[in-house]
Design an enzyme around this catalytic site. Sequence first.
Site: not given
Ligand code: IMP
Ligand code: MG
Length: 176
Positions: A41-42, A97-98, A101, A129, A150-151, A157, A163
């Site tokens: 949803k981000g 994407e939001d 990570d 990040k 963590f944001v 969220d 959100r």
């Molecule tokens: P990754 O890159 O596969 O580790 O996952 C990314 C997802 O993890 C993002 O789309 C977010 O939903 C969630 N996520 C990662 N870091 C944060 C954060 O700091 N705050 C909130 N959600 C996060």
């Molecule tokens: Mg996400």
Amino acid sequence: MNYRIETLISRAEVEKRIKELAKKIESEYKNKDLICVGLLKGSVMFLSDLIKEIDLPLQIDFMNVSSYGDETTTSGNVKILKDTDLDVNGKNVLIIEDIIDTGITLEYVLAMFRAKGVSSVKVCTLLSKPERRKVKVFVDYIGFEIPDKFVVGYGLDYTQKYRNLPYIGAVVFEEN
Ligand code: IMP
Ligand code: MG
């Protein structure tokens, strides 16, 4: 656990940066088809603000994927909860994407679109990040690179809340 939310990136800064990204995307996709695919949803708030600033006849779609990657697994398990509705074969897809990570979710989604025979697939994220990356993924458009915090806000969220904040805040956990 007690926590407070500190502003990391103000609403004005986010809005300004989104306009800049939109103009870059607009010039890159001029005279091309474009499907913006938001990851639920981000990405919802970012996607809706971004596409308003892109003056092109683009289409939008959504995907919902859940990632179960953790410290002990290297690959993570990614599951598709909702796939795109539009036929993306032969089309230019821009994943919205939001935050990127570890990159695990994105790596999986990119492979999935390539397997569907897209003409091109690129990535636009509001936040990244870089210190947290576990897999190498190329990100074409990045709003802001942020430290390992963590944001929340602007779609992101904490326990499904915050959100709707119109800025990016860092969650600061406090003792007692
Ligand atoms: P990754 O890159 O596969 O580790 O996952 C990314 C997802 O993890 C993002 O789309 C977010 O939903 C969630 N996520 C990662 N870091 C944060 C954060 O700091 N705050 C909130 N959600 C996060
Ligand atoms: Mg996400």
